[in-house]
Scaffold this motif. Sequence first.
Motif, PDB file in Angstrom:
ATOM      1  N   LEU A 156      -6.164  -5.306  17.368  1.00  0.00           N
ATOM      2  CA  LEU A 156      -5.937  -4.998  15.952  1.00  0.00           C
ATOM      3  C   LEU A 156      -6.932  -5.742  15.050  1.00  0.00           C
ATOM      4  O   LEU A 156      -6.542  -6.384  14.086  1.00  0.00           O
ATOM      5  CB  LEU A 156      -4.498  -5.339  15.544  1.00  0.00           C
ATOM      6  N   GLY A 157      -8.171  -5.629  15.401  1.00  0.00           N
ATOM      7  CA  GLY A 157      -9.178  -6.345  14.625  1.00  0.00           C
ATOM      8  C   GLY A 157      -9.874  -5.498  13.572  1.00  0.00           C
ATOM      9  O   GLY A 157     -10.530  -6.014  12.693  1.00  0.00           O
ATOM     10  N   TYR A 158      -9.714  -4.191  13.701  1.00  0.00           N
ATOM     11  CA  TYR A 158     -10.390  -3.294  12.764  1.00  0.00           C
ATOM     12  C   TYR A 158      -9.713  -3.262  11.400  1.00  0.00           C
ATOM     13  O   TYR A 158      -8.502  -3.401  11.299  1.00  0.00           O
ATOM     14  CB  TYR A 158     -10.330  -1.859  13.290  1.00  0.00           C
ATOM     15  N   CYS A 159     -10.499  -2.933  10.373  1.00  0.00           N
ATOM     16  CA  CYS A 159      -9.911  -2.481   9.118  1.00  0.00           C
ATOM     17  C   CYS A 159      -9.406  -1.074   9.396  1.00  0.00           C
ATOM     18  O   CYS A 159     -10.120  -0.272   9.990  1.00  0.00           O
ATOM     19  CB  CYS A 159     -10.961  -2.387   8.024  1.00  0.00           C
ATOM     20  N   LYS A 160      -8.210  -0.780   8.973  1.00  0.00           N
ATOM     21  CA  LYS A 160      -7.633   0.508   9.331  1.00  0.00           C
ATOM     22  C   LYS A 160      -7.443   1.444   8.152  1.00  0.00           C
ATOM     23  O   LYS A 160      -7.291   2.644   8.293  1.00  0.00           O
ATOM     24  CB  LYS A 160      -6.283   0.265  10.012  1.00  0.00           C
ATOM     25  N   SER A 161      -7.427   0.842   6.977  1.00  0.00           N
ATOM     26  CA  SER A 161      -7.079   1.654   5.821  1.00  0.00           C
ATOM     27  C   SER A 161      -8.200   1.612   4.801  1.00  0.00           C
ATOM     28  O   SER A 161      -8.900   0.624   4.644  1.00  0.00           O
ATOM     29  CB  SER A 161      -5.800   1.099   5.198  1.00  0.00           C
ATOM     30  N   HIS A 175      -0.371   3.168  21.283  1.00  0.00           N
ATOM     31  CA  HIS A 175      -1.409   3.974  20.642  1.00  0.00           C
ATOM     32  C   HIS A 175      -1.135   5.426  21.027  1.00  0.00           C
ATOM     33  O   HIS A 175      -1.570   5.899  22.078  1.00  0.00           O
ATOM     34  CB  HIS A 175      -2.769   3.511  21.184  1.00  0.00           C
ATOM     35  N   CYS A 205     -18.211  -1.951   3.597  1.00  0.00           N
ATOM     36  CA  CYS A 205     -17.980  -2.837   4.744  1.00  0.00           C
ATOM     37  C   CYS A 205     -16.896  -2.307   5.693  1.00  0.00           C
ATOM     38  O   CYS A 205     -16.392  -3.012   6.524  1.00  0.00           O
ATOM     39  CB  CYS A 205     -17.593  -4.208   4.215  1.00  0.00           C
ATOM     40  N   GLN A 256       0.844  -1.195   0.000  1.00  0.00           N
ATOM     41  CA  GLN A 256       0.000   0.000   0.000  1.00  0.00           C
ATOM     42  C   GLN A 256       0.881   1.249   0.000  1.00  0.00           C
ATOM     43  O   GLN A 256       2.026   1.212   0.440  1.00  0.00           O
ATOM     44  CB  GLN A 256      -0.874  -0.005   1.244  1.00  0.00           C
ATOM     45  N   ALA A 316      -7.338   2.083   1.746  1.00  0.00           N
ATOM     46  CA  ALA A 316      -6.595   1.766   0.530  1.00  0.00           C
ATOM     47  C   ALA A 316      -6.155   0.307   0.576  1.00  0.00           C
ATOM     48  O   ALA A 316      -5.007  -0.029   0.407  1.00  0.00           O
ATOM     49  CB  ALA A 316      -5.381   2.660   0.418  1.00  0.00           C
ATOM     50  N   VAL A 317      -7.106  -0.567   0.850  1.00  0.00           N
ATOM     51  CA  VAL A 317      -6.788  -1.974   1.049  1.00  0.00           C
ATOM     52  C   VAL A 317      -6.488  -2.660  -0.277  1.00  0.00           C
ATOM     53  O   VAL A 317      -7.188  -2.462  -1.258  1.00  0.00           O
ATOM     54  CB  VAL A 317      -7.964  -2.685   1.753  1.00  0.00           C
ATOM     55  N   TYR A 341      -2.302  -4.767   6.297  1.00  0.00           N
ATOM     56  CA  TYR A 341      -2.858  -4.669   7.633  1.00  0.00           C
ATOM     57  C   TYR A 341      -3.998  -5.680   7.813  1.00  0.00           C
ATOM     58  O   TYR A 341      -4.792  -5.835   6.893  1.00  0.00           O
ATOM     59  CB  TYR A 341      -3.393  -3.251   7.873  1.00  0.00           C
ATOM     60  N   CYS A 381     -14.736  -4.010  -0.535  1.00  0.00           N
ATOM     61  CA  CYS A 381     -14.976  -3.092   0.581  1.00  0.00           C
ATOM     62  C   CYS A 381     -15.732  -1.874   0.121  1.00  0.00           C
ATOM     63  O   CYS A 381     -16.700  -1.460   0.736  1.00  0.00           O
ATOM     64  CB  CYS A 381     -13.657  -2.646   1.206  1.00  0.00           C
ATOM     65  N   ALA A 428     -12.807 -10.392  15.134  1.00  0.00           N
ATOM     66  CA  ALA A 428     -12.920  -9.527  13.947  1.00  0.00           C
ATOM     67  C   ALA A 428     -12.201 -10.209  12.784  1.00  0.00           C
ATOM     68  O   ALA A 428     -12.540 -11.335  12.430  1.00  0.00           O
ATOM     69  CB  ALA A 428     -12.350  -8.163  14.240  1.00  0.00           C
ATOM     70  N   LEU A 429     -11.176  -9.573  12.256  1.00  0.00           N
ATOM     71  CA  LEU A 429     -10.547 -10.063  11.019  1.00  0.00           C
ATOM     72  C   LEU A 429      -9.722 -11.345  11.155  1.00  0.00           C
ATOM     73  O   LEU A 429      -9.524 -12.047  10.182  1.00  0.00           O
ATOM     74  CB  LEU A 429      -9.604  -8.978  10.469  1.00  0.00           C
ATOM     75  N   TRP A 430      -9.181 -11.626  12.345  1.00  0.00           N
ATOM     76  CA  TRP A 430      -8.210 -12.724  12.416  1.00  0.00           C
ATOM     77  C   TRP A 430      -8.366 -13.602  13.658  1.00  0.00           C
ATOM     78  O   TRP A 430      -8.897 -13.179  14.670  1.00  0.00           O
ATOM     79  CB  TRP A 430      -6.787 -12.166  12.347  1.00  0.00           C
ATOM     80  N   GLY A 450     -10.707   1.761  12.366  1.00  0.00           N
ATOM     81  CA  GLY A 450     -10.305   2.022  13.750  1.00  0.00           C
ATOM     82  C   GLY A 450      -9.076   2.890  13.756  1.00  0.00           C
ATOM     83  O   GLY A 450      -8.292   2.820  12.843  1.00  0.00           O
ATOM     84  N   SER A 451      -8.939   3.702  14.746  1.00  0.00           N
ATOM     85  CA  SER A 451      -7.705   4.493  14.817  1.00  0.00           C
ATOM     86  C   SER A 451      -7.170   4.509  16.232  1.00  0.00           C
ATOM     87  O   SER A 451      -7.758   3.956  17.112  1.00  0.00           O
ATOM     88  CB  SER A 451      -7.930   5.904  14.328  1.00  0.00           C
ATOM     89  N   SER A 485      -9.701 -12.683  17.600  1.00  0.00           N
ATOM     90  CA  SER A 485      -9.806 -11.221  17.745  1.00  0.00           C
ATOM     91  C   SER A 485     -11.260 -10.765  17.677  1.00  0.00           C
ATOM     92  O   SER A 485     -11.541  -9.595  17.893  1.00  0.00           O
ATOM     93  CB  SER A 485      -9.012 -10.525  16.648  1.00  0.00           C
ATOM     94  N   ASP A 498      -0.966   8.347  15.228  1.00  0.00           N
ATOM     95  CA  ASP A 498      -1.769   7.290  15.858  1.00  0.00           C
ATOM     96  C   ASP A 498      -0.990   6.131  16.499  1.00  0.00           C
ATOM     97  O   ASP A 498      -1.398   5.605  17.512  1.00  0.00           O
ATOM     98  CB  ASP A 498      -2.743   6.712  14.836  1.00  0.00           C
ATOM     99  N   ARG A 499       0.091   5.685  15.882  1.00  0.00           N
ATOM    100  CA  ARG A 499       0.798   4.510  16.406  1.00  0.00           C
ATOM    101  C   ARG A 499       2.306   4.746  16.336  1.00  0.00           C
ATOM    102  O   ARG A 499       2.832   5.030  15.255  1.00  0.00           O
ATOM    103  CB  ARG A 499       0.489   3.262  15.582  1.00  0.00           C
ATOM    104  N   SER A 523      -8.702   5.621  21.340  1.00  0.00           N
ATOM    105  CA  SER A 523      -9.432   6.375  20.317  1.00  0.00           C
ATOM    106  C   SER A 523     -10.281   7.472  20.954  1.00  0.00           C
ATOM    107  O   SER A 523     -10.957   7.224  21.959  1.00  0.00           O
ATOM    108  CB  SER A 523     -10.344   5.440  19.524  1.00  0.00           C
TER     109      SER A 523
END
Lengths: 294, 59
Positions: free
Chosen positions: B33-38, A145, B54, A30, B40-41, A125, B49, A68-70, B58-59, A66, A186-187, A163
Amino acid sequence: MKTAPALFIRVADITLGITADSSDVEVRPQEVTRKFIVARRKPDVVIQARWGDLSQRSWGKKIFDSDALWQLYQENGSYVFRFTSPILGLHPYKIACFNKEFSRGEIHLHRSYFKPDQPVDPFEYPLDELTVNHFLATREGAEVHACGVVVPPGEGYLFAGQSGAGKTTMAKLWQKVNRVNILSDDRVILRKKNHRIWTYGTPWHGEAEIASPEKGPLTKIFFLRHRERNELVPLSKTEAVSRLFACSFPPFYDQKAIQLVLAFFSEVVKTIPCYELRFFPDERAVEFIDEKFF
Amino acid sequence: MSTRKEQGTRVKKKPYVKPEVKQVPLRPEEAVLGYCKSTAVAGPMSSLCSTLSCYSNGS
């Protein structure tokens, strides 16, 4: 079979070397990650990406979800991250297997979920961030964070919080000040190197999209809290460690890693003064810090 | 007694502070770290997306 060229990404002095095992995997990171690309060098983490069919694969024992995603599994002493999305279907779109030291990994992309002849970012990510966090957890470091800025002549300030605490606001306020280098909105990553604590920018930015590959020596930590007027409250070491931990991303399922991250934060607060910064979000917040410390 | 002798010097005792429990809130949904963050995936998510809205940034 022709091997695709290697890509080297360096975050917080950790070099990640990514290769594809065939030329039909066109790796394209990216845009924000491209700032972190470096010339070929010996990687700390070696990662190979390939196409695969993940519809039949087994995963071992689940050790973390998680929600969520993973999800994370353990299989023959290795870690297996499994990435799924409800919009893609039942099968994972990607898995990543790592040895327990997180120095070597393989990414398998579920071929049928990807469009043919299109570049991919196998390390996108949250896999990139998860890998760096796991690598750091046992090597005197942690991701926090926080917004990170370096103020001349070389004072690294951290503005930490969850956040909504005001990290992006703080980054935008510091952007208006001359010669201040903003590492991230942010990080940031903290590492101990050469008897000092350093703060590094990361590719994982917030709304202000500030992501710098640079670093600075950490000199102060501020935990953000919105208030009607600006005020600085020194924190005890115990409270500072607790708050740093609440703003970090450690592997919660690994007791040893948690102990090491807590020990690292204890080391950080031994030499770095920590405060709660109660602030009203306008230019006066930056002036207030300036007056207190310069 | 408020002082004690230690290696020839008198050291003041620290005043007693009653222990207290403070709660520091964690936000599990951010910490894992479960959120989509970008937005520009890359990969298979890129078109889906944006089509299906979808994102859960998260930030």
